[in-house]
Scaffold this motif. Sequence first.
Motif, PDB file in Angstrom:
ATOM      1  N   VAL A 234      22.799 -33.685  39.350  1.00 49.61           N
ATOM      2  CA  VAL A 234      21.883 -33.151  38.436  1.00 49.61           C
ATOM      3  C   VAL A 234      21.067 -34.357  37.626  1.00 49.61           C
ATOM      4  O   VAL A 234      21.695 -35.401  37.075  1.00 49.61           O
ATOM      5  N   ASP A 235      19.981 -34.498  37.744  1.00 50.03           N
ATOM      6  CA  ASP A 235      19.150 -35.400  36.864  1.00 50.03           C
ATOM      7  C   ASP A 235      18.222 -34.517  35.844  1.00 50.03           C
ATOM      8  O   ASP A 235      17.722 -33.471  36.000  1.00 50.03           O
ATOM      9  N   GLU A 236      17.906 -35.253  34.717  1.00 51.23           N
ATOM     10  CA  GLU A 236      17.055 -34.838  33.836  1.00 51.23           C
ATOM     11  C   GLU A 236      15.761 -35.705  33.619  1.00 51.23           C
ATOM     12  O   GLU A 236      15.853 -36.868  33.496  1.00 51.23           O
ATOM     13  N   ILE A 237      14.687 -35.083  33.571  1.00 49.50           N
ATOM     14  CA  ILE A 237      13.227 -35.595  33.309  1.00 49.50           C
ATOM     15  C   ILE A 237      12.948 -35.311  32.013  1.00 49.50           C
ATOM     16  O   ILE A 237      12.668 -34.077  31.677  1.00 49.50           O
ATOM     17  N   VAL A 238      12.851 -36.427  31.080  1.00 44.28           N
ATOM     18  CA  VAL A 238      12.330 -36.040  29.842  1.00 44.28           C
ATOM     19  C   VAL A 238      10.931 -35.485  29.749  1.00 44.28           C
ATOM     20  O   VAL A 238      10.192 -36.346  30.125  1.00 44.28           O
ATOM     21  N   SER A 239      10.476 -34.461  28.994  1.00 44.53           N
ATOM     22  CA  SER A 239       9.171 -34.418  28.746  1.00 44.53           C
ATOM     23  C   SER A 239       8.224 -35.267  27.796  1.00 44.53           C
ATOM     24  O   SER A 239       9.030 -36.065  26.956  1.00 44.53           O
ATOM     25  N   CYS A 240       7.133 -35.325  28.158  1.00 48.36           N
ATOM     26  CA  CYS A 240       6.115 -36.339  27.496  1.00 48.36           C
ATOM     27  C   CYS A 240       5.840 -35.722  26.088  1.00 48.36           C
ATOM     28  O   CYS A 240       5.397 -34.368  26.121  1.00 48.36           O
ATOM     29  N   PRO A 241       6.089 -36.307  24.857  1.00 45.96           N
ATOM     30  CA  PRO A 241       5.567 -35.894  23.704  1.00 45.96           C
ATOM     31  C   PRO A 241       4.075 -35.675  23.502  1.00 45.96           C
ATOM     32  O   PRO A 241       3.298 -36.738  23.883  1.00 45.96           O
ATOM     33  N   VAL A 242       3.491 -34.722  23.313  1.00 47.57           N
ATOM     34  CA  VAL A 242       1.855 -34.457  23.255  1.00 47.57           C
ATOM     35  C   VAL A 242       1.739 -33.502  21.984  1.00 47.57           C
ATOM     36  O   VAL A 242       2.618 -32.865  21.689  1.00 47.57           O
ATOM     37  N   ASP A 243       0.530 -33.538  21.648  1.00 42.11           N
ATOM     38  CA  ASP A 243       0.201 -32.676  20.603  1.00 42.11           C
ATOM     39  C   ASP A 243      -0.572 -31.201  21.318  1.00 42.11           C
ATOM     40  O   ASP A 243      -1.358 -31.443  21.983  1.00 42.11           O
ATOM     41  N   VAL A 244       0.474 -30.069  21.204  1.00 44.74           N
ATOM     42  CA  VAL A 244      -0.065 -28.968  21.842  1.00 44.74           C
ATOM     43  C   VAL A 244      -1.129 -28.142  21.403  1.00 44.74           C
ATOM     44  O   VAL A 244      -1.160 -28.039  20.243  1.00 44.74           O
ATOM     45  N   VAL A 245      -2.140 -27.771  22.263  1.00 40.80           N
ATOM     46  CA  VAL A 245      -3.121 -27.016  21.839  1.00 40.80           C
ATOM     47  C   VAL A 245      -3.039 -25.685  22.411  1.00 40.80           C
ATOM     48  O   VAL A 245      -3.133 -24.694  22.045  1.00 40.80           O
ATOM     49  N   VAL A 283      -1.465 -29.405  28.233  1.00 37.94           N
ATOM     50  CA  VAL A 283      -1.211 -28.525  27.175  1.00 37.94           C
ATOM     51  C   VAL A 283      -2.138 -29.038  25.929  1.00 37.94           C
ATOM     52  O   VAL A 283      -2.237 -28.630  24.840  1.00 37.94           O
ATOM     53  N   THR A 284      -2.727 -30.409  26.098  1.00 34.21           N
ATOM     54  CA  THR A 284      -3.551 -30.961  25.265  1.00 34.21           C
ATOM     55  C   THR A 284      -4.983 -30.405  24.954  1.00 34.21           C
ATOM     56  O   THR A 284      -5.720 -30.898  24.253  1.00 34.21           O
ATOM     57  N   ARG A 285      -5.304 -29.501  26.006  1.00 32.76           N
ATOM     58  CA  ARG A 285      -6.611 -28.777  26.077  1.00 32.76           C
ATOM     59  C   ARG A 285      -6.425 -27.396  26.331  1.00 32.76           C
ATOM     60  O   ARG A 285      -5.548 -26.904  26.701  1.00 32.76           O
ATOM     61  N   ALA A 286      -7.351 -26.617  25.822  1.00 30.63           N
ATOM     62  CA  ALA A 286      -7.369 -25.180  25.932  1.00 30.63           C
ATOM     63  C   ALA A 286      -7.722 -24.686  27.381  1.00 30.63           C
ATOM     64  O   ALA A 286      -8.302 -25.274  28.223  1.00 30.63           O
ATOM     65  N   GLY A 287      -7.114 -23.473  27.709  1.00 34.99           N
ATOM     66  CA  GLY A 287      -7.357 -22.755  28.992  1.00 34.99           C
ATOM     67  C   GLY A 287      -6.226 -23.228  30.021  1.00 34.99           C
ATOM     68  O   GLY A 287      -5.412 -24.017  29.799  1.00 34.99           O
TER      69      GLY A 287
END
Length: 295
Positions: A234-245, A283-287
Amino acid sequence: MARVLVIGSTNVDLAVRVERHPSPGETLSARTLHTSPGGKGANQALAAALSGADVVFAAKVGRDAYADEALRLLRTSRVDLSRVEVVDDPTGTAFITIDDSGENSIVIVPGANGAWRPEDVRTLESAIADAEAVVCQGEIPAEVVDAVAVACRAASTRFVLNLAPVIDVARETLTAGDPLVVNQHEARLAADALGIAPADDDSEMIRAVVAAGVPSLVLTRGADSTLLVSADRVDEIVSCPVDVVDTTGAGDAFVGALVAKLADGADTRDAARYAAAFAADTVTRAGAQESYRRG
């Protein structure tokens, strides 16, 4: 260039922005209305193409004004649309509500996406045999996804199943997914379909799913991380921190990018790292498709 065949849905997205999601029985005024291409299959096809794959997209659209809009960005990204069929049903439509935190809720009218029949898969046998990977989602009938899994097995072509939304596919289809790509909610339903008792721990649950015969599994957990499970690790890939739009289409972006890299020979860890970064950027852009970075 690795060839990916995406068999699935295409929609037009009608997205409204609101301060918060309405409660049952409540009416809210939206700030904006935006029309754009969408559908899980089309989204994944575009993401795969933008991630370097040679993509063939098999889908159905209606004889209406929405059809051109549904395929607009796929055309400009050189996705092969020769397997898209025009049918009498209306083009699929998704009604999306997005709140100020970027979270969305979606209601889908399948339209032409529901016109798929298992016999249609026979017309795709050569395309399945030519592909390094074939991906399906849950926005077309379950019996069609079952037929695709059988055809991939016959052609020795890698079958990737994104069980989203969860539909009642055969057990043999679940255990053909390599990987089976699901979020936490979908993973629980997949486990239930395989007769696995509920578990509070994600890692324990998905280990049990793989032990039940699924070759490999990718569990997406949004902003938290992605878990990758095979028979021995089992491996875990940490998500990139971003500002969610706007999170619309982020899961599809992940799947399309993942499959593109797997088809090109990357191992699951490297493919998932790339896919997580690709999805986080969207997720940093709309649509949905309009948020996928080009170039």
